[in-house]
Design a protein around this motif. Structure first.
Motif, mmCIF file in Angstrom:
data_model
loop_
_atom_site.group_PDB
_atom_site.id
_atom_site.type_symbol
_atom_site.label_atom_id
_atom_site.label_comp_id
_atom_site.label_asym_id
_atom_site.label_seq_id
_atom_site.Cartn_x
_atom_site.Cartn_y
_atom_site.Cartn_z
ATOM 1 N N SER A 1 -14.541 -53.454 -9.204
ATOM 2 C CA SER A 1 -13.609 -53.258 -9.348
ATOM 3 C C SER A 1 -13.008 -52.778 -8.060
ATOM 4 O O SER A 1 -12.284 -51.479 -7.856
ATOM 5 N N PRO A 2 -12.154 -53.528 -7.010
ATOM 6 C CA PRO A 2 -11.709 -53.750 -5.646
ATOM 7 C C PRO A 2 -10.329 -53.370 -6.235
ATOM 8 O O PRO A 2 -9.801 -53.683 -7.057
ATOM 9 N N LEU A 3 -9.445 -53.077 -4.844
ATOM 10 C CA LEU A 3 -8.212 -53.707 -4.712
ATOM 11 C C LEU A 3 -7.911 -55.234 -5.007
ATOM 12 O O LEU A 3 -8.614 -56.040 -5.216
ATOM 13 N N GLY A 4 -6.902 -54.826 -6.238
ATOM 14 C CA GLY A 4 -6.760 -56.421 -6.709
ATOM 15 C C GLY A 4 -5.662 -56.700 -7.709
ATOM 16 O O GLY A 4 -4.907 -55.409 -8.307
ATOM 17 N N THR A 5 -5.906 -57.890 -8.127
ATOM 18 C CA THR A 5 -4.973 -58.415 -9.397
ATOM 19 C C THR A 5 -5.296 -59.216 -10.413
ATOM 20 O O THR A 5 -3.971 -59.261 -11.558
ATOM 21 N N ARG A 6 -6.260 -60.041 -10.471
ATOM 22 C CA ARG A 6 -6.982 -60.590 -11.418
ATOM 23 C C ARG A 6 -7.846 -60.470 -11.831
ATOM 24 O O ARG A 6 -8.344 -60.257 -10.651
ATOM 25 N N ARG A 7 -8.025 -60.579 -13.030
ATOM 26 C CA ARG A 7 -9.410 -60.574 -13.323
ATOM 27 C C ARG A 7 -10.061 -61.110 -13.450
ATOM 28 O O ARG A 7 -9.651 -62.370 -14.443
ATOM 29 N N GLU A 8 -11.173 -61.646 -12.841
ATOM 30 C CA GLU A 8 -11.710 -63.039 -12.969
ATOM 31 C C GLU A 8 -13.643 -62.638 -12.956
ATOM 32 O O GLU A 8 -13.593 -61.553 -12.812
ATOM 33 N N ARG A 9 -14.054 -63.521 -13.156
ATOM 34 C CA ARG A 9 -15.477 -64.083 -13.277
ATOM 35 C C ARG A 9 -15.603 -65.064 -12.418
ATOM 36 O O ARG A 9 -15.246 -66.421 -11.637
ATOM 37 N N ALA A 10 -16.654 -64.980 -10.737
ATOM 38 C CA ALA A 10 -16.946 -65.230 -9.764
ATOM 39 C C ALA A 10 -18.789 -64.760 -9.151
ATOM 40 O O ALA A 10 -18.836 -63.685 -8.988
ATOM 41 N N GLY A 11 -19.199 -66.032 -8.526
ATOM 42 C CA GLY A 11 -19.819 -66.445 -7.847
ATOM 43 C C GLY A 11 -21.213 -65.141 -8.583
ATOM 44 O O GLY A 11 -22.067 -63.723 -8.692
ATOM 45 N N GLY A 12 -21.440 -64.850 -9.675
ATOM 46 C CA GLY A 12 -22.463 -64.092 -10.875
ATOM 47 C C GLY A 12 -21.378 -62.703 -11.364
ATOM 48 O O GLY A 12 -22.490 -61.793 -11.771
ATOM 49 N N LEU A 13 -20.547 -62.402 -10.432
ATOM 50 C CA LEU A 13 -19.866 -60.857 -11.029
ATOM 51 C C LEU A 13 -18.574 -61.180 -11.781
ATOM 52 O O LEU A 13 -17.954 -61.763 -11.324
#
Length: 247
Positions: free
Chosen positions: A141-153
């Motif tokens: 849960s870093p700073l950001g705006t988009r929920r997504e799945r990428a690179g196994g996380l």
């Protein structure tokens, strides 16, 4: 969209990391653990809410019963660095060591399902995704705006307007100015209003609340107002790990 309900920081960890904790002051008596946490857990029970507690792994040594207690009450425990290190500034070797140390500390308590991570300050490093996956983390849960799945996380990011400390603390004045918000810190009730307005306005729906801001009557009343509002609202509320699993 589900609201991810999360709480950050316990005990003296952040002050120790920043050199703010008096060298002669004992550990293990911090009111965020002794005062705020018990009534917060009771309030979550009363409201039927389950949450994620992002805990510095040092607390496994200083407050083992509190960490076990969070999990025993049905909430998710995630790692929030070892001692609230500025995560985005770490070199890969140090990052790797802290992740391993943290996982071992939680497992030693029997809290062995810690698979989520939030970096203090919100920034990951270029090595973070690889290292988190290596150590068995499945979401962050870093700073950001988009929920997504990428690179196994799975990524369940947060935005500053939904962080109570962003509005409350003088130390965030520069960051508020960068985002075009008033530089002066808000009081507890005004912070609750600002957080709920950001949530209604469509900000990335990850709430980040801090037990150390719930110690006095006004801070606790403001936190309860936020919790009661989201509990009564139309959007489902869940721990961040459940939000991540659905991505």
């Amino acid at each position: 969209m589900q609201i991810a309900l999360t709480f950050d920081n316990l005990g003296e960890a952040a002050d120790l990391e920043r050199g703010l904790w008096p060298t002669d002051a004992p550990l293990g008596r911090h009111p965020s653990v002794t005062v705020a946490l018990p009534r917060l857990l009771d309030a979550l029970d009363d409201l039927g809410l389950r949450a994620t507690f992002c805990v510095e792994a040092l607390n496994c040594e200083v407050y083992p019963d509190a960490v076990r207690g969070i999990a025993a009450r049905g909430h998710e425990v995630a790692m929030h660095a070892w001692r609230h290190e500025a995560w985005g500034d770490l070199d890969p070797a140090r990052e790797d060591d802290l992740l391993a140390r943290g996982r071992e500390a939680f497992a030693a308590l029997g809290v062995d399902d810690v698979v989520g991570f939030r970096p203090p300050g919100g920034a990951l490093t270029e090595a973070s995704a690889r290292l988190l996956a290596r150590h068995g983390f499945t979401w962050c849960s870093p700073l950001g705006t988009r929920r997504e799945r990428a690179g196994g996380l799975a990524y369940v990011p947060f935005a500053w307007p939904l962080v109570d400390a962003y509005h409350r603390l003088d130390s965030f004045a520069g960051r508020r100015a960068q985002h075009g918000d008033p530089g002066a810190a808000l009081g507890p009730d005004a912070t609750a209003t600002a957080v709920l307005a950001a949530l209604a306005g469509g900000a990335a729906p990850t709430l980040v609340l801090h037990p150390f801001l719930m110690l006095d009557d006004d801070g606790w009343a403001a936190a309860r107002r936020v919790l009661r509002t989201v509990a009564a609202g139309p959007a489902p509320v869940a721990p961040a790990g459940e939000v991540a699993a659905a991505l």
